[in-house]
Design a protein around this motif. Structure first.
Motif, PDB file in Angstrom:
ATOM      1  N   GLN A   1       0.919  -1.284  -0.048  1.00 53.63           N
ATOM      2  CA  GLN A   1       0.141  -0.046   0.053  1.00 53.63           C
ATOM      3  C   GLN A   1       0.630   1.270  -0.004  1.00 53.63           C
TER       4      GLN A   1
ATOM      5  N   ALA B   1      -6.467   1.519   6.944  1.00 52.49           N
ATOM      6  CA  ALA B   1      -7.433   0.869   5.850  1.00 52.49           C
ATOM      7  C   ALA B   1      -8.867   0.274   6.284  1.00 52.49           C
TER       8      ALA B   1
ATOM      9  N   TYR C   1      -6.870   5.377  -4.220  1.00 49.40           N
ATOM     10  CA  TYR C   1      -6.817   4.530  -3.291  1.00 49.40           C
ATOM     11  C   TYR C   1      -5.443   4.103  -2.868  1.00 49.40           C
TER      12      TYR C   1
END
Length: 169
Positions: free
Chosen positions: A39, A131, A149
């Protein structure tokens, strides 16, 4: 913009999810992080012992299990996310978006009293360290398009579809 320093972590744990592995981290006050592997803005290796039984991590894992079964789950795990005062306000507002609902960056900016700050809101949303628990995936572009995102648009699409299916049931 540099990421805020992580608070003193007391535990971390890795877990598998339907969207890939995650890392959770906790302080003595709450859940401080939940990141997908790979991420954006992932802090990298954490200086905390592995302990999936730590109370905040265990609660978050249980709530995540319920979320994967029924996308309507609201997370009640105490959080201790560290960021700027503005980021904190944005992250708090995100927690008010109900499962199965979306809002836009502009609407969120206006609700925070800064109607011309959609880009600043988007930046704060993108730096969300929690998240799913702090549902940044529920924020879309002004035309409803799925935009940015940190965990990837495929994950965002899947999370929104899970919640929409739960709402429709």
């Amino acid at each position: 913009m540099t990421a805020p320093r992580l608070p003193a972590l007391v535990a971390q744990a890795r877990a598998e999810t339907p969207l890939g592995p995650i890392v959770l981290a906790a302080t003595s006050h709450g859940l401080a992080g939940l990141w997908f592997d790979g991420q954006a803005h992932h802090p990298g290796p954490l200086a905390a012992p592995e302990d999936a039984t730590q109370p905040f991590i265990a609660q978050a894992l249980a709530e995540l299990g319920a979320y994967w079964r029924d996308g309507r789950t609201r997370f009640r795990t105490p959080i201790d996310a560290h960021g700027t005062p503005f980021q904190q306000r944005v992250w708090h507002a995100l927690r008010g978006i109900a499962p199965g609902r979306t809002t836009t960056y502009g609407t969120l900016a206006a609700a925070l009293g800064h109607p011309s700050a959609a880009r600043a809101v988007a930046a704060a949303v993108g730096r969300n360290p929690l998240a799913i628990v702090v549902p940044c995936h529920r924020v879309v572009g002004r035309d409803g398009a799925l935009t940015g995102y940190a965990g990837g648009l495929g994950r965002k699409r899947t999370l929104l579809a899970l919640e929409a299916a739960a709402e429709a049931a």
